[in-house]
Design a protein around this motif. Structure first.
Motif, PDB file in Angstrom:
ATOM      1  N   GLU A  28      -3.444  10.152  -5.872  1.00 32.16           N
ATOM      2  CA  GLU A  28      -4.134   8.947  -5.433  1.00 32.16           C
ATOM      3  C   GLU A  28      -5.567   9.269  -5.083  1.00 32.16           C
ATOM      4  OE1 GLU A  28      -2.877   7.172  -1.811  1.00 32.16           O
ATOM      5  OE2 GLU A  28      -2.466   9.081  -0.865  1.00 32.16           O
ATOM      6  N   SER A  29      -6.416   8.286  -5.199  1.00 28.72           N
ATOM      7  CA  SER A  29      -7.825   8.428  -4.891  1.00 28.72           C
ATOM      8  C   SER A  29      -8.087   7.903  -3.485  1.00 28.72           C
ATOM      9  CB  SER A  29      -8.648   7.639  -5.910  1.00 28.72           C
ATOM     10  OG  SER A  29      -9.959   7.443  -5.439  1.00 28.72           O
ATOM     11  N   ASP A  79       1.633   7.139  -7.648  1.00 23.37           N
ATOM     12  CA  ASP A  79       0.853   6.986  -8.865  1.00 23.37           C
ATOM     13  C   ASP A  79       1.527   5.931  -9.731  1.00 23.37           C
ATOM     14  OD1 ASP A  79      -0.667   7.280 -11.102  1.00 23.37           O
ATOM     15  OD2 ASP A  79       0.354   9.091 -11.791  1.00 23.37           O
ATOM     16  N   SER A  86     -10.503   1.115  -0.522  1.00 21.25           N
ATOM     17  CA  SER A  86     -10.822  -0.230  -0.996  1.00 21.25           C
ATOM     18  C   SER A  86      -9.657  -1.204  -0.826  1.00 21.25           C
ATOM     19  CB  SER A  86     -11.198  -0.180  -2.481  1.00 21.25           C
ATOM     20  OG  SER A  86     -10.066   0.138  -3.289  1.00 21.25           O
ATOM     21  N   MET A  87      -8.494  -0.696  -0.452  1.00 25.05           N
ATOM     22  CA  MET A  87      -7.311  -1.539  -0.293  1.00 25.05           C
ATOM     23  C   MET A  87      -7.336  -2.226   1.073  1.00 25.05           C
ATOM     24  SD  MET A  87      -4.605   1.243  -1.841  1.00 25.05           S
ATOM     25  CE  MET A  87      -3.155   0.191  -1.820  1.00 25.05           C
ATOM     26  N   GLY A 146      -5.889   0.936   3.152  1.00 26.15           N
ATOM     27  CA  GLY A 146      -4.763   1.570   2.472  1.00 26.15           C
ATOM     28  C   GLY A 146      -3.599   1.911   3.363  1.00 26.15           C
ATOM     29  N   ASN A 150       0.818  -1.218   0.000  1.00 27.45           N
ATOM     30  CA  ASN A 150       0.000   0.000   0.000  1.00 27.45           C
ATOM     31  C   ASN A 150       0.849   1.263   0.000  1.00 27.45           C
ATOM     32  OD1 ASN A 150      -2.086  -1.825   0.183  1.00 27.45           O
ATOM     33  ND2 ASN A 150      -2.559  -1.387   2.327  1.00 27.45           N
ATOM     34  N   ARG A 192     -10.027   4.830  -3.728  1.00 24.61           N
ATOM     35  CA  ARG A 192      -9.201   3.675  -4.065  1.00 24.61           C
ATOM     36  C   ARG A 192      -8.447   3.188  -2.839  1.00 24.61           C
ATOM     37  NH1 ARG A 192      -3.903   2.866  -5.121  1.00 24.61           N
ATOM     38  NH2 ARG A 192      -3.345   1.114  -6.466  1.00 24.61           N
ATOM     39  N   ARG A 193      -7.919   4.117  -2.047  1.00 20.94           N
ATOM     40  CA  ARG A 193      -7.187   3.716  -0.849  1.00 20.94           C
ATOM     41  C   ARG A 193      -8.108   2.979   0.117  1.00 20.94           C
ATOM     42  NH1 ARG A 193      -4.051   7.973   2.991  1.00 20.94           N
ATOM     43  NH2 ARG A 193      -3.340   8.744   0.989  1.00 20.94           N
TER      44      ARG A 193
END
Length: 298
Positions: A235-236, A191, A242-243, A247, A187, A239-240
């Motif tokens: 970074e989104s 980019d 969802s990690m 994240g 994590n 998106r983080r």
């Protein structure tokens, strides 16, 4: 937010680090990263521009290592849990005491779980969990390495695999890739570009469900990349979120000297690559790079 190297919007915040101590921790697992982080400066010519502020949490007022070094704790774990939101990084050492922590289900197990819960609730903040040496076994016990890659002291690869497999079965979760590396970063904050599969600095993990072999592997990733300089660190937050672990950056290391390498990675990620190189130069230490997973290696 934690400091990042390319922050140009005013003063850079000091990164707050908490060492999570327990009886019989390993001295160099603490002293090594402490030396590296305390030497890090945003401006090499200005000693007032320290990159990190470090504190110690312990189960007692004085915490003694396997080698007999005693460190005065700044706080107990009750206070550490109360103040947890203030910290950007938690460092977990290894040592003989790790096995008492696992057996007794004692701190820092609860602290680490709460730290991850904070990240999952607020993925906008950049938090890091660094486990040195056999400290990775503590993360594994709590299921914090599920779906990630990790390493540990070479004598304990099999033990780490076993604990990770038991945790994955218990939680009905994803397995952990145990890798033979100096340090492994999950994590990371970079980019990846439009086509990450073509990036030579990425170890791409794939999941094949129950048929995936549980073989330990040596990474083929290219090391020592300066590619982060070309990235814009976009970074989104979605998106983080969802990690795995919201994240949170999770780093595990091999044996005791690998703690120096991982600490230099932290300096490079949270202060600047130049600062990390200057710390290594001043310490007359050759930085041995580890790998990142699904991200750009620094």
């Amino acid at each position: 937010m934690s400091a990042i190297a390319d922050n140009t919007d005013g003063p850079v915040e000091v990164v707050k680090v908490l060492f999570a101590l327990f009886p019989q921790y390993n001295t160099l697992d603490v002293a090594g990263p402490l030396e590296v982080l305390n030497r890090s400066l945003h401006d090499a010519k200005d000693k007032a521009t320290k990159g990190f502020e470090t504190q110690f949490a312990g189960t007692a007022a004085a915490m003694t290592s396997v080698q007999g070094l005693t460190i005065k704790a700044d706080m107990d774990y009750e206070d550490a849990n109360d103040e947890l939101e203030d910290f950007d990084v938690i460092i977990v050492p290894g040592g003989e005491g790790v096995f008492d922590v696992l057996k007794n289900k004692s701190e820092p197990l609860g602290l680490l779980t709460k730290f991850v819960e904070l990240q999952e609730k607020n993925p906008a903040k950049e938090r890091t969990l660094l486990a040195i040496d056999t400290g990775s076994l503590i993360l594994a016990q709590q299921g914090l390495l599920e779906g990630l890659a990790a390493t540990t002291h070479p004598d304990y690869y099999t033990r780490l695999e076993t604990i990770c497999q038991e945790a994955a079965s218990r939680d009905l979760s994803m397995r952990t890739d145990v890798m033979e590396e100096r340090y492994v970063v999950n994590n990371a904050r970079f980019d990846l570009g439009e086509n990450p599969d073509d990036n030579p600095y990425i170890v791409k993990k794939t999941r094949e469900g129950a048929n995936m072999q549980h073989a330990r592997r040596k990474s083929i990733a290219r090391k020592g990349s300066n590619a982060w300089r070309e990235s814009r660190r976009r970074e989104s937050i979605a998106r983080r979120a969802s990690m795995p672990l919201g994240g949170m950056r999770v780093i595990t290391t091999g044996g005791v000297t690998a703690s120096l390498d991982a600490a230099l990675y932290l300096v490079g990620s949270l202060v600047s690559h130049e600062s990390a190189l200057e710390v290594a130069r001043a310490m007359q230490y050759s930085w041995v790079k580890g790998v990142t997973v699904d991200a750009i290696d620094v």
